[in-house]
Design a protein around this motif. Structure first.
Motif, PDB file in Angstrom:
ATOM      1  N   VAL B   4       0.877  -1.039   0.061  1.00 53.53           N
ATOM      2  CA  VAL B   4       0.027   0.005  -0.027  1.00 53.53           C
ATOM      3  C   VAL B   4       0.827   1.200  -0.250  1.00 53.53           C
ATOM      4  O   VAL B   4       1.732   1.294   0.796  1.00 53.53           O
ATOM      5  CB  VAL B   4      -0.937   0.067   1.186  1.00 53.53           C
ATOM      6  CG1 VAL B   4      -1.839   1.364   1.441  1.00 53.53           C
ATOM      7  CG2 VAL B   4      -1.859  -1.275   1.346  1.00 53.53           C
ATOM      8  N   GLN B   6       0.589   5.300   0.363  1.00 50.90           N
ATOM      9  CA  GLN B   6      -0.131   6.588   0.577  1.00 50.90           C
ATOM     10  C   GLN B   6       0.766   7.594  -0.001  1.00 50.90           C
ATOM     11  O   GLN B   6       2.008   7.957   0.788  1.00 50.90           O
ATOM     12  CB  GLN B   6      -0.565   6.670   1.982  1.00 50.90           C
ATOM     13  CG  GLN B   6      -1.467   5.506   2.439  1.00 50.90           C
ATOM     14  CD  GLN B   6      -2.053   5.595   3.981  1.00 50.90           C
ATOM     15  OE1 GLN B   6      -1.702   4.667   4.499  1.00 50.90           O
ATOM     16  NE2 GLN B   6      -2.645   6.741   4.283  1.00 50.90           N
ATOM     17  N   CYS B  23      -4.442   6.688  -1.846  1.00 51.67           N
ATOM     18  CA  CYS B  23      -3.886   5.375  -1.503  1.00 51.67           C
ATOM     19  C   CYS B  23      -3.983   4.615  -2.797  1.00 51.67           C
ATOM     20  O   CYS B  23      -4.841   4.484  -3.531  1.00 51.67           O
ATOM     21  CB  CYS B  23      -4.790   4.681  -0.532  1.00 51.67           C
ATOM     22  SG  CYS B  23      -4.562   2.966  -0.288  1.00 51.67           S
ATOM     23  N   TYR B  25      -2.532   0.566  -4.291  1.00 53.08           N
ATOM     24  CA  TYR B  25      -2.257  -0.595  -3.765  1.00 53.08           C
ATOM     25  C   TYR B  25      -1.697  -1.461  -4.722  1.00 53.08           C
ATOM     26  O   TYR B  25      -2.090  -1.128  -6.136  1.00 53.08           O
ATOM     27  CB  TYR B  25      -3.474  -1.296  -3.195  1.00 53.08           C
ATOM     28  CG  TYR B  25      -4.539  -1.480  -3.988  1.00 53.08           C
ATOM     29  CD1 TYR B  25      -5.615  -0.261  -4.566  1.00 53.08           C
ATOM     30  CD2 TYR B  25      -4.374  -2.981  -4.999  1.00 53.08           C
ATOM     31  CE1 TYR B  25      -6.339  -0.744  -5.447  1.00 53.08           C
ATOM     32  CE2 TYR B  25      -5.447  -3.129  -5.663  1.00 53.08           C
ATOM     33  CZ  TYR B  25      -6.336  -2.230  -6.228  1.00 53.08           C
ATOM     34  OH  TYR B  25      -7.292  -2.370  -6.991  1.00 53.08           O
ATOM     35  N   LEU B  33     -10.163  -3.352   0.697  1.00 52.60           N
ATOM     36  CA  LEU B  33      -9.807  -1.929   0.975  1.00 52.60           C
ATOM     37  C   LEU B  33     -10.209  -1.481   2.276  1.00 52.60           C
ATOM     38  O   LEU B  33     -11.596  -1.643   2.225  1.00 52.60           O
ATOM     39  CB  LEU B  33      -9.697  -1.345  -0.293  1.00 52.60           C
ATOM     40  CG  LEU B  33      -9.002  -1.791  -1.534  1.00 52.60           C
ATOM     41  CD1 LEU B  33      -9.407  -1.260  -2.677  1.00 52.60           C
ATOM     42  CD2 LEU B  33      -7.431  -1.739  -1.268  1.00 52.60           C
ATOM     43  N   TRP B  35      -9.958   1.968   5.049  1.00 52.79           N
ATOM     44  CA  TRP B  35      -9.545   3.231   5.541  1.00 52.79           C
ATOM     45  C   TRP B  35      -9.819   3.291   6.953  1.00 52.79           C
ATOM     46  O   TRP B  35     -10.970   3.131   7.391  1.00 52.79           O
ATOM     47  CB  TRP B  35     -10.077   4.455   4.873  1.00 52.79           C
ATOM     48  CG  TRP B  35      -9.409   4.877   3.435  1.00 52.79           C
ATOM     49  CD1 TRP B  35     -10.040   4.730   2.349  1.00 52.79           C
ATOM     50  CD2 TRP B  35      -8.316   5.731   3.499  1.00 52.79           C
ATOM     51  NE1 TRP B  35      -8.903   5.157   1.480  1.00 52.79           N
ATOM     52  CE2 TRP B  35      -7.820   5.811   1.959  1.00 52.79           C
ATOM     53  CE3 TRP B  35      -7.304   6.098   4.362  1.00 52.79           C
ATOM     54  CZ2 TRP B  35      -6.730   6.555   1.481  1.00 52.79           C
ATOM     55  CZ3 TRP B  35      -6.147   6.938   3.967  1.00 52.79           C
ATOM     56  CH2 TRP B  35      -6.003   7.021   2.469  1.00 52.79           C
ATOM     57  N   ALA B  65     -14.824   6.757  -0.339  1.00 49.44           N
ATOM     58  CA  ALA B  65     -13.766   6.440  -1.222  1.00 49.44           C
ATOM     59  C   ALA B  65     -14.157   5.657  -2.301  1.00 49.44           C
ATOM     60  O   ALA B  65     -15.348   5.010  -2.210  1.00 49.44           O
ATOM     61  CB  ALA B  65     -12.769   5.568  -0.438  1.00 49.44           C
ATOM     62  N   HIS B  75      -8.730   5.940  -3.073  1.00 48.47           N
ATOM     63  CA  HIS B  75      -8.322   7.519  -2.624  1.00 48.47           C
ATOM     64  C   HIS B  75      -9.888   7.851  -1.649  1.00 48.47           C
ATOM     65  O   HIS B  75     -11.031   7.656  -1.856  1.00 48.47           O
ATOM     66  CB  HIS B  75      -8.340   8.653  -3.500  1.00 48.47           C
ATOM     67  CG  HIS B  75      -7.321   8.304  -4.455  1.00 48.47           C
ATOM     68  ND1 HIS B  75      -6.257   7.734  -4.281  1.00 48.47           N
ATOM     69  CD2 HIS B  75      -7.126   8.603  -5.743  1.00 48.47           C
ATOM     70  CE1 HIS B  75      -5.097   7.546  -5.124  1.00 48.47           C
ATOM     71  NE2 HIS B  75      -6.037   8.292  -6.189  1.00 48.47           N
ATOM     72  N   LEU B  76      -9.377   8.342  -0.325  1.00 40.88           N
ATOM     73  CA  LEU B  76     -10.626   8.847   0.551  1.00 40.88           C
ATOM     74  C   LEU B  76     -10.809  10.613   0.219  1.00 40.88           C
ATOM     75  O   LEU B  76      -9.666  11.207   0.176  1.00 40.88           O
ATOM     76  CB  LEU B  76      -9.941   8.676   1.739  1.00 40.88           C
ATOM     77  CG  LEU B  76     -10.760   8.981   3.052  1.00 40.88           C
ATOM     78  CD1 LEU B  76     -11.839   8.078   3.217  1.00 40.88           C
ATOM     79  CD2 LEU B  76      -9.739   8.991   4.476  1.00 40.88           C
ATOM     80  N   TYR B  89      -4.381   9.077   9.037  1.00 37.25           N
ATOM     81  CA  TYR B  89      -5.578   8.085   8.257  1.00 37.25           C
ATOM     82  C   TYR B  89      -4.440   7.103   7.568  1.00 37.25           C
ATOM     83  O   TYR B  89      -3.405   7.362   7.002  1.00 37.25           O
ATOM     84  CB  TYR B  89      -6.019   8.991   7.369  1.00 37.25           C
ATOM     85  CG  TYR B  89      -7.084   9.854   7.686  1.00 37.25           C
ATOM     86  CD1 TYR B  89      -6.690  11.327   8.476  1.00 37.25           C
ATOM     87  CD2 TYR B  89      -8.507   9.584   7.532  1.00 37.25           C
ATOM     88  CE1 TYR B  89      -7.653  11.971   8.911  1.00 37.25           C
ATOM     89  CE2 TYR B  89      -9.347  10.338   8.433  1.00 37.25           C
ATOM     90  CZ  TYR B  89      -8.806  11.586   8.911  1.00 37.25           C
ATOM     91  OH  TYR B  89      -9.935  12.552   9.553  1.00 37.25           O
ATOM     92  N   CYS B  91      -4.642   3.762   5.074  1.00 40.92           N
ATOM     93  CA  CYS B  91      -5.249   2.721   3.970  1.00 40.92           C
ATOM     94  C   CYS B  91      -4.702   1.444   4.286  1.00 40.92           C
ATOM     95  O   CYS B  91      -3.529   1.229   4.664  1.00 40.92           O
ATOM     96  CB  CYS B  91      -4.772   3.320   2.681  1.00 40.92           C
ATOM     97  SG  CYS B  91      -5.524   2.528   1.412  1.00 40.92           S
TER      98      CYS B  91
END
Lengths: 113, 112
Positions: B4, B6, B23, B25, B33, B35, B65, B75-76, B89, B91
């Motif tokens: 992962v 970020q 994020c 991966y 997945l 968060w 997300a 992505h958040l 945060y 991921c």
């Protein structure tokens, strides 16, 4: 009525000592985990138990030994502590092994002097 | 093997502005997945997760997300940042639901 609890919250000890961290969950979950979070916030799984049986054992020095007396408890014993063991250790639990949400404890900050 | 990434270890946004935490991966199979959010001196708390189905996932506190397989991203976002969103945060990805791999975290600062 804390879901996942850990004791102690802080632990300061000398190199070479042996220490234990206790974890208890009252959620009725089958699976429990130990994670290590280093000073850079990197979080890495160490162990996972499902119904008291070890299912994940990452590359962790054998100075670290988890013990699960019942499925509500997963304790972590560390022998011959080293400076590099200083970190925050998190216990977590989930309903079962799988994609279930993991509930984390508040962490134990271990400092080895 | 899973990994992962970020992007951005620190992100600052103004209160009321859009929050975007990235994020990406790597996974050889369709991943699960997650968060998580970590407030100071606390454990991690699940914000949201994707397992199967709808690729846009809504979580707690107004976060959502989107799973984009072609971009291997998750992505958040949050439309409007609040001061209480300031936290770390993480991921995470899993291919079997047993082994979870976490990113290195993104620290979100919200500027009043």
């Amino acid at each position: 009525d804390t879901a996942v609890s850990q004791t102690p919250k802080y632990l300061v000890t000398q190199m070479g000592n042996d220490k234990s961290i206790k974890c208890e969950q009252n959620l009725g979950h089958d699976t429990m985990y130990w994670y290590k979070q280093d000073s850079k916030k990197f979080l890495k799984i160490m162990f996972s138990y499902n119904n008291k049986e070890l299912i994940i054992n990452e590359t962790v020095p054998n100075r670290f030994s988890p013990k699960s007396p019942d499925k509500a408890h997963l304790n972590l014993h560390i022998n011959s502590l080293e400076l590099g063991d200083s970190a925050v250790y998190f216990c977590a639990s989930s309903q079962s092994a799988g994609t279930n949400e993991q509930f984390f404890g508040p962490g134990t900050r271990l400092t080895v002097l | 093997a899973q990994s992962v990434t970020q992007l951005g270890s620190h992100v600052s946004v103004s209160e009321g502005a859009l929050v975007l935490l990235r994020c990406n991966y790597s996974s050889s199979v369709p991943p699960y997945l997650f968060w998580y959010v970590q407030y100071p001196n606390q454990g991690l708390q699940l914000l949201l997760k994707y397992t199967t189905g709808a690729t846009l996932v809504k979580g707690i506190n107004g976060f959502e997300a989107e799973f984009k397989k072609s971009e291997t991203s998750f992505h958040l976002t949050k439309p409007s940042a609040h001061m209480s969103d300031a936290a770390e945060y993480f991921c995470a990805v899993s291919d079997d639901g047993n082994q979870f791999y976490f990113g290195t975290g993104t620290s979100l600062t919200v500027i009043p």
